[in-house]
Design an enzyme around this catalytic site. Sequence first.
Site, PDB file in Angstrom:
ATOM      1  N   THR A   1      33.035  38.768  47.452  1.00 14.88           N
ATOM      2  CA  THR A   1      34.313  39.211  48.027  1.00 14.88           C
ATOM      3  C   THR A   1      34.905  40.377  47.266  1.00 14.88           C
ATOM      4  OG1 THR A   1      34.856  37.038  48.890  1.00 14.88           O
ATOM      5  CG2 THR A   1      36.710  38.473  48.423  1.00 14.88           C
TER       6      THR A   1
ATOM      7  N   SER B   1      27.392  35.757  47.918  1.00 18.52           N
ATOM      8  CA  SER B   1      26.667  34.872  46.991  1.00 18.52           C
ATOM      9  C   SER B   1      26.025  33.684  47.702  1.00 18.52           C
ATOM     10  CB  SER B   1      27.575  34.405  45.849  1.00 18.52           C
ATOM     11  OG  SER B   1      28.516  33.461  46.278  1.00 18.52           O
TER      12      SER B   1
ATOM     13  N   THR C   1      32.233  34.234  44.618  1.00 20.51           N
ATOM     14  CA  THR C   1      32.684  32.990  43.989  1.00 20.51           C
ATOM     15  C   THR C   1      31.937  31.755  44.491  1.00 20.51           C
ATOM     16  OG1 THR C   1      34.448  32.704  45.625  1.00 20.51           O
ATOM     17  CG2 THR C   1      35.022  33.879  43.604  1.00 20.51           C
ATOM     18  N   ASP C   2      31.371  31.852  45.706  1.00 20.43           N
ATOM     19  CA  ASP C   2      30.855  30.625  46.330  1.00 20.43           C
ATOM     20  C   ASP C   2      29.743  29.949  45.519  1.00 20.43           C
ATOM     21  OD1 ASP C   2      32.670  30.978  48.328  1.00 20.43           O
ATOM     22  OD2 ASP C   2      31.267  31.782  49.793  1.00 20.43           O
TER      23      ASP C   2
HETATM   24  N1  ASP Z   1      31.550  34.424  50.342  1.00 17.82           N
HETATM   25  C1  ASP Z   1      31.961  35.098  49.132  1.00 17.82           C
HETATM   26  C2  ASP Z   1      30.809  35.064  48.139  1.00 17.82           C
HETATM   27  O1  ASP Z   1      30.599  34.081  47.495  1.00 17.82           O
HETATM   28  C3  ASP Z   1      33.171  34.447  48.558  1.00 17.82           C
HETATM   29  C4  ASP Z   1      33.746  35.088  47.339  1.00 17.82           C
HETATM   30  O2  ASP Z   1      33.178  35.946  46.703  1.00 17.82           O
HETATM   31  O3  ASP Z   1      34.899  34.697  46.979  1.00 17.82           O
HETATM   32  O4  ASP Z   1      30.099  36.024  48.037  1.00 17.82           O
END
Ligand code: ASP
Length: 335
Positions: free
Chosen positions: A12, A54, A85-86
């Site tokens: 993100t 991710s 973050t995922d």
């Molecule tokens: N879908 C995103 C990822 O993990 C979520 C994030 O980065 O907060 O790449």
Amino acid sequence: MKKILMIGTGGTIASDVTAEGLAPELNTEQLLSAVPRIGQLCRVDCVQLYALDSTDLRPEHWLGIARTIRERYDGYDGFVISHGTDTMAYTAAALSYLIQDSPKPIVLTGAQKPIWFDGTDSKRNLTDAFLYACRGSGGVQIVFNGKVILGTRARKTFSKSFQAFSSVNHPELALIQDEHLLQYISCPSAPAPVFYDELDTSVGLLKLIPGTDPALLAYMLDRYDGLVIESFGVGGLPDYPGFYDALRAGVERGRLIVMTTQVPNEGSDLRVYHVGVRIKSTLQLLEAYDMTTEAAVCKLMWLMGQTRDFAQAERLFYRPVARDILYPAVAGQTS
Ligand code: ASP
């Protein structure tokens, strides 16, 4: 001035709006140009390794990040990995096994909102990550929302708000407030890191629900050489027909099985209830105790890259790496 290597992987933090939703489009230089403060803290070189959500990252990408750090380790004082973050907790756990005892900080960060959104958390997280890479203790950690969490202890516990990560069964190492670093715990490191470059990815995760069909356990033990079973409470396996026999057949075929719990805090203890004692006392199993599931999965991949022998696997699994498991000493677990 300290010299830091930034490794971009997507997420993100680097995302832009597309017709089909947010997708990682910005590179590391573009991220840095949005936070000029970082240029005052340190000198930065950039490597754009991946541009992925991710959700799409796999063990081969963890190996790629570890390889990049290994190849450039001597040239830098610390490393910052920008990441979605995922699955960041999995990458942090995997890197903790692939790069052990690093005297230099290896920091993962990301954000819940893209860097160009109003009120984004990206700028604070990136600045804090660089600050920690310059001044913090060695080893692998996640820096997020002002908290510094051990790579082996992190879990994403909020899907939207800025406090995305929690430290599970271990205190946070440090806090960062207004660029002041409060380092409560420093993990001891060796003069030089130990790098590993192999993971055996034949590892599955089975989360039990009430009424799980034991055929699913049998299938997973057919399909994978290592299996983590997320059971209930302090741990156990249903007594109804099919489970015990499937598990025993897997153990007899040399499968490495780790019992853990789906309860977020305080871990497993198979010695408490009959449903746990029965499997623990009659079958060669491993138990995750206070480890996170993310760490248990990655540790199994790491140790299976070295051995399939149960006694050696047991020794490696219960030997703490970056404080990933503290409970066996209390439980008197052989190691
Ligand atoms: N879908 C995103 C990822 O993990 C979520 C994030 O980065 O907060 O790449």
